[in-house]
Design an enzyme around this catalytic site. Sequence first.
Site, PDB file in Angstrom:
ATOM      1  N   LYS A   1      -2.777   6.342   1.369  1.00 65.12           N
ATOM      2  CA  LYS A   1      -2.387   6.937   2.748  1.00 65.12           C
ATOM      3  C   LYS A   1      -1.329   8.318   2.785  1.00 65.12           C
ATOM      4  CE  LYS A   1      -2.429   4.702   7.018  1.00 65.12           C
ATOM      5  NZ  LYS A   1      -3.427   5.364   7.650  1.00 65.12           N
TER       6      LYS A   1
ATOM      7  N   ARG B   1       0.623  -1.091  -0.009  1.00 65.98           N
ATOM      8  CA  ARG B   1       0.072   0.139   0.138  1.00 65.98           C
ATOM      9  C   ARG B   1       0.901   1.343   0.024  1.00 65.98           C
ATOM     10  NH1 ARG B   1      -4.545   0.230   4.402  1.00 65.98           N
ATOM     11  NH2 ARG B   1      -2.800   0.730   5.826  1.00 65.98           N
TER      12      ARG B   1
ATOM     13  N   GLU C   1     -16.174   6.191   4.716  1.00 66.38           N
ATOM     14  CA  GLU C   1     -15.524   5.723   6.076  1.00 66.38           C
ATOM     15  C   GLU C   1     -15.345   6.708   6.867  1.00 66.38           C
ATOM     16  OE1 GLU C   1     -11.245   4.825   5.245  1.00 66.38           O
ATOM     17  OE2 GLU C   1     -11.168   5.896   3.413  1.00 66.38           O
TER      18      GLU C   1
HETATM   19  N1  PLP Z   1      -9.193   4.183   6.472  1.00 66.31           N
HETATM   20  C1  PLP Z   1      -8.284   5.083   7.023  1.00 66.31           C
HETATM   21  C2  PLP Z   1      -8.676   6.542   6.596  1.00 66.31           C
HETATM   22  C3  PLP Z   1      -7.166   4.849   7.624  1.00 66.31           C
HETATM   23  O1  PLP Z   1      -6.515   5.932   8.172  1.00 66.31           O
HETATM   24  C4  PLP Z   1      -6.976   3.733   8.283  1.00 66.31           C
HETATM   25  C5  PLP Z   1      -5.878   3.271   8.927  1.00 66.31           C
HETATM   26  O2  PLP Z   1      -4.813   2.736   8.525  1.00 66.31           O
HETATM   27  C6  PLP Z   1      -7.907   2.674   7.701  1.00 66.31           C
HETATM   28  C7  PLP Z   1      -8.962   2.845   7.144  1.00 66.31           C
HETATM   29  C8  PLP Z   1      -7.549   1.035   8.205  1.00 66.31           C
HETATM   30  O3  PLP Z   1      -6.651   0.678   7.557  1.00 66.31           O
HETATM   31  P1  PLP Z   1      -5.861  -0.537   8.156  1.00 66.31           P
HETATM   32  O4  PLP Z   1      -6.729  -1.585   8.596  1.00 66.31           O
HETATM   33  O5  PLP Z   1      -5.047  -1.104   6.870  1.00 66.31           O
HETATM   34  O6  PLP Z   1      -5.030   0.066   9.269  1.00 66.31           O
HETATM   35  C1  COI Z   2      -3.905   3.341  11.331  1.00 62.15           C
HETATM   36  O1  COI Z   2      -5.073   2.753  11.958  1.00 62.15           O
HETATM   37  O2  COI Z   2      -2.959   2.836  11.324  1.00 62.15           O
HETATM   38  C2  COI Z   2      -4.196   4.824  11.264  1.00 62.15           C
HETATM   39  O3  COI Z   2      -3.248   5.169  10.556  1.00 62.15           O
HETATM   40  C3  COI Z   2      -5.258   5.309  11.536  1.00 62.15           C
HETATM   41  C4  COI Z   2      -4.797   6.682  12.287  1.00 62.15           C
HETATM   42  C5  COI Z   2      -6.204   7.129  12.790  1.00 62.15           C
HETATM   43  C6  COI Z   2      -4.074   6.429  13.274  1.00 62.15           C
END
Ligand code: PLP
Ligand code: COI
Length: 341
Positions: free
Chosen positions: A184, A82, A220
């Site tokens: 991200k 990612r 989201e």
């Molecule tokens: N959506 C957003 C905007 C996020 O910042 C995060 C955190 O990383 C997620 C979703 C969840 O992603 P992940 O499950 O890969 O941490």
């Molecule tokens: C994560 O879950 O790793 C994120 O980057 C989300 C953030 C709100 C801490």
Amino acid sequence: MEKKNIDWSNLGFAYMQTDKRYVSNYKDGAWDEGTLTSDANIVLNECACVLQYAQTCFEGLKAYTTEDGHIVTFRPDLNAQRMASSAKRLEMPVFPEDRFVEAVHKVVEANAAYVPPYGSGATLYIRPYMFGSNSVIGVKPAEEYQFRVFTTPVGPYFKGGAKPITIRVCDYDRAAPHGTGHVKAGLNYAMSLYAIVDAHEKGFDENMYLDSATRTKVEETGGANFLFVTKDNTVVTPKSPTILPSITRRSLLYVAEHYLGLKTEEREVYMDEVKDFAECGLCGTAAVISPVGKIVDHDREICFPSGMEKMGPVIQKLYDTLTGIQMGHIEAPEGWIHKIC
Ligand code: PLP
Ligand code: COI
């Protein structure tokens, strides 16, 4: 290895400096070999591209202590992938995916004394990130970059831990069609700061963002994907080209189907149908699965049958299975667990 003297069970989601971090510099078209350093500070020119034009992206994953005392990370290869796609979208050089996994490994190993013990409820949060570091005044990508990884021990993202939260439908947008919502990028978070401060001031824990083109579909929150459960136990998650492809959400869909025998649907979710779901949760690395008890949509309140006291039964099962896999008492699918030591 002796653990640090930290009150693990009372940690919030906050930064605590740990001993070592990883740094690699990109210059003249190549990444250097990278190293661990004790210096937590970064010195940059005043005109660095990251400071002027926010050329930066990041990742988030965690290290866990398993029941039998090992330290592991969860699917770091997907974070590497990612980050590569974020870097491409932001005109940054990709930090090679195998080196990303190796850098995460080295930093966790070097900070093993900060990995919270099994059963403490805390974990070691790992933050890989990169940014354009040389001076740029015309709007264009940098030529020099820094890739870094630091760690910090954390507790639950939301104060109440596993208590259901209240969120509101937000009037501000998070991501535009064809924008950067699916990567991200730091800029996605900068533009959510006004909305989260406003939400907190009004007594809400988080914002529910809708699709900015039609404002009819669930996207989201600022830091997690949504998960819904229908009254007949189907797990539903919003599908959209403008949300972050959460690794937790993708893992939970697999867990729902292959471990719990539940039906799953990844599809557009209309705001109008949210009132018909039995359970709702936020999922992400930081959020794990945080149950949502109530959604306030202007003058309308949606209260889920699972209530404000505890997680609904399906979300609880998903939570138990996912954390069981991460903590090593449920067998993981091939390749999900990366052992550090
Ligand atoms: N959506 C957003 C905007 C996020 O910042 C995060 C955190 O990383 C997620 C979703 C969840 O992603 P992940 O499950 O890969 O941490
Ligand atoms: C994560 O879950 O790793 C994120 O980057 C989300 C953030 C709100 C801490």
